[in-house]
Design a protein around this motif. Structure first.
Motif, PDB file in Angstrom:
ATOM      1  N   VAL A   7      -4.332   8.539   1.940  1.00  0.00           N
ATOM      2  CA  VAL A   7      -3.375   7.742   2.711  1.00  0.00           C
ATOM      3  C   VAL A   7      -3.136   6.401   2.020  1.00  0.00           C
ATOM      4  CG1 VAL A   7      -2.921   6.611   4.923  1.00  0.00           C
ATOM      5  CG2 VAL A   7      -3.992   8.862   4.875  1.00  0.00           C
ATOM      6  N   GLY A   8      -4.211   5.783   1.543  1.00  0.00           N
ATOM      7  CA  GLY A   8      -4.067   4.513   0.835  1.00  0.00           C
ATOM      8  C   GLY A   8      -3.206   4.650  -0.401  1.00  0.00           C
ATOM      9  N   SER A   9      -3.378   5.739  -1.140  1.00  0.00           N
ATOM     10  CA  SER A   9      -2.575   5.966  -2.343  1.00  0.00           C
ATOM     11  C   SER A   9      -1.103   6.109  -2.011  1.00  0.00           C
ATOM     12  CB  SER A   9      -3.050   7.226  -3.075  1.00  0.00           C
ATOM     13  OG  SER A   9      -4.322   7.026  -3.617  1.00  0.00           O
ATOM     14  N   GLU A  10      -0.808   6.758  -0.911  1.00  0.00           N
ATOM     15  CA  GLU A  10       0.584   6.944  -0.514  1.00  0.00           C
ATOM     16  C   GLU A  10       1.192   5.664   0.052  1.00  0.00           C
ATOM     17  OE1 GLU A  10       2.434   9.514  -1.287  1.00  0.00           O
ATOM     18  OE2 GLU A  10       0.683  10.417  -2.224  1.00  0.00           O
ATOM     19  N   MET A  11       0.393   4.887   0.781  1.00  0.00           N
ATOM     20  CA  MET A  11       0.894   3.647   1.369  1.00  0.00           C
ATOM     21  C   MET A  11       1.010   2.552   0.311  1.00  0.00           C
ATOM     22  SD  MET A  11       0.932   3.448   4.960  1.00  0.00           S
ATOM     23  CE  MET A  11       0.511   4.490   6.306  1.00  0.00           C
ATOM     24  N   CYS A  12       0.069   2.516  -0.595  1.00  0.00           N
ATOM     25  CA  CYS A  12       0.006   1.470  -1.626  1.00  0.00           C
ATOM     26  C   CYS A  12       0.335   2.126  -2.960  1.00  0.00           C
ATOM     27  CB  CYS A  12      -1.377   0.838  -1.658  1.00  0.00           C
ATOM     28  SG  CYS A  12      -1.925   0.219  -0.062  1.00  0.00           S
ATOM     29  N   ILE A  13       1.571   2.427  -3.176  1.00  0.00           N
ATOM     30  CA  ILE A  13       2.045   3.219  -4.308  1.00  0.00           C
ATOM     31  C   ILE A  13       1.480   2.752  -5.647  1.00  0.00           C
ATOM     32  CG2 ILE A  13       4.108   3.888  -5.616  1.00  0.00           C
ATOM     33  CD1 ILE A  13       3.867   5.304  -2.942  1.00  0.00           C
ATOM     34  N   ARG A  14       1.367   1.466  -5.860  1.00  0.00           N
ATOM     35  CA  ARG A  14       0.905   0.964  -7.158  1.00  0.00           C
ATOM     36  C   ARG A  14      -0.587   1.164  -7.377  1.00  0.00           C
ATOM     37  NH1 ARG A  14       2.856  -4.863  -6.872  1.00  0.00           N
ATOM     38  NH2 ARG A  14       2.941  -4.392  -4.681  1.00  0.00           N
ATOM     39  N   ASP A  15      -1.351   1.393  -6.323  1.00  0.00           N
ATOM     40  CA  ASP A  15      -2.803   1.526  -6.431  1.00  0.00           C
ATOM     41  C   ASP A  15      -3.213   2.980  -6.273  1.00  0.00           C
ATOM     42  OD1 ASP A  15      -3.271  -1.201  -6.742  1.00  0.00           O
ATOM     43  OD2 ASP A  15      -3.179  -1.517  -4.583  1.00  0.00           O
ATOM     44  N   ARG A  16      -3.255   3.716  -7.360  1.00  0.00           N
ATOM     45  CA  ARG A  16      -3.584   5.135  -7.312  1.00  0.00           C
ATOM     46  C   ARG A  16      -5.075   5.396  -7.520  1.00  0.00           C
ATOM     47  NH1 ARG A  16       0.089   8.358  -5.047  1.00  0.00           N
ATOM     48  NH2 ARG A  16       2.152   7.735  -5.639  1.00  0.00           N
ATOM     49  N   SER A  17      -5.923   4.416  -7.293  1.00  0.00           N
ATOM     50  CA  SER A  17      -7.347   4.579  -7.508  1.00  0.00           C
ATOM     51  C   SER A  17      -8.089   4.197  -6.242  1.00  0.00           C
ATOM     52  CB  SER A  17      -7.790   3.697  -8.670  1.00  0.00           C
ATOM     53  OG  SER A  17      -7.616   2.345  -8.312  1.00  0.00           O
ATOM     54  N   LYS A  18      -9.382   3.905  -6.398  1.00  0.00           N
ATOM     55  CA  LYS A  18     -10.161   3.489  -5.234  1.00  0.00           C
ATOM     56  C   LYS A  18      -9.620   2.200  -4.638  1.00  0.00           C
ATOM     57  CE  LYS A  18     -13.686   1.015  -7.788  1.00  0.00           C
ATOM     58  NZ  LYS A  18     -15.099   0.902  -8.075  1.00  0.00           N
ATOM     59  N   ASN A  19      -8.859   1.427  -5.417  1.00  0.00           N
ATOM     60  CA  ASN A  19      -8.253   0.218  -4.890  1.00  0.00           C
ATOM     61  C   ASN A  19      -7.276   0.526  -3.759  1.00  0.00           C
ATOM     62  OD1 ASN A  19      -9.632  -1.450  -6.660  1.00  0.00           O
ATOM     63  ND2 ASN A  19      -8.049  -1.264  -8.225  1.00  0.00           N
ATOM     64  N   ALA A  20      -6.759   1.739  -3.728  1.00  0.00           N
ATOM     65  CA  ALA A  20      -5.845   2.138  -2.657  1.00  0.00           C
ATOM     66  C   ALA A  20      -6.546   2.083  -1.301  1.00  0.00           C
ATOM     67  CB  ALA A  20      -5.303   3.533  -2.917  1.00  0.00           C
ATOM     68  N   VAL A  21      -7.822   2.436  -1.271  1.00  0.00           N
ATOM     69  CA  VAL A  21      -8.590   2.375  -0.025  1.00  0.00           C
ATOM     70  C   VAL A  21      -8.706   0.928   0.429  1.00  0.00           C
ATOM     71  CG1 VAL A  21     -10.825   2.834   1.058  1.00  0.00           C
ATOM     72  CG2 VAL A  21      -9.868   4.478  -0.560  1.00  0.00           C
ATOM     73  N   HIS A  22      -8.967   0.028  -0.508  1.00  0.00           N
ATOM     74  CA  HIS A  22      -9.074  -1.389  -0.166  1.00  0.00           C
ATOM     75  C   HIS A  22      -7.721  -1.934   0.298  1.00  0.00           C
ATOM     76  CE1 HIS A  22     -13.138  -1.553  -1.597  1.00  0.00           C
ATOM     77  NE2 HIS A  22     -12.765  -1.025  -2.749  1.00  0.00           N
ATOM     78  N   CYS A  23      -6.667  -1.503  -0.340  1.00  0.00           N
ATOM     79  CA  CYS A  23      -5.319  -1.915   0.052  1.00  0.00           C
ATOM     80  C   CYS A  23      -5.029  -1.489   1.490  1.00  0.00           C
ATOM     81  CB  CYS A  23      -4.298  -1.317  -0.908  1.00  0.00           C
ATOM     82  SG  CYS A  23      -2.584  -1.656  -0.477  1.00  0.00           S
ATOM     83  N   LEU A  24      -5.295  -0.222   1.793  1.00  0.00           N
ATOM     84  CA  LEU A  24      -5.072   0.286   3.155  1.00  0.00           C
ATOM     85  C   LEU A  24      -5.940  -0.476   4.149  1.00  0.00           C
ATOM     86  CD1 LEU A  24      -3.729   2.296   5.088  1.00  0.00           C
ATOM     87  CD2 LEU A  24      -5.574   3.897   4.548  1.00  0.00           C
TER      88      LEU A  24
END
Length: 69
Positions: A7-24
């Motif tokens: 979900v984080g990867s889809e919501m935070c398009i630029r962050d396709r890594s574990k950073n997507a979880v932090h972004c979400l």
């Protein structure tokens, strides 16, 4: 169950890594009504790898559906 990374990867398009979880997580923490609605579902912000369908629906209600286009 849906992973927060997905979900984080889809919501935070630029962050396709574990950073997507932090972004979400930051987006969730920044929306008090969302946090209030998630807490009774058992959502734990610091220890949460998977989302139930109910949690996913609550998140997308507040932040939008990343798959809707």
């Amino acid at each position: 169950e849906i992973t927060t990374r997905l979900v984080g990867s889809e919501m935070c398009i630029r962050d396709r890594s574990k950073n997507a979880v932090h972004c979400l997580s930051r987006w969730i923490k920044g929306c008090n009504p969302l946090v209030k609605e998630l807490m009774p579902t058992g959502y734990l912000p610091y220890n949460h790898r998977y989302l139930t369908m109910k949690q996913y629906k609550i998140i997308t209600k507040h932040l939008g559906d990343p798959y809707e286009d």
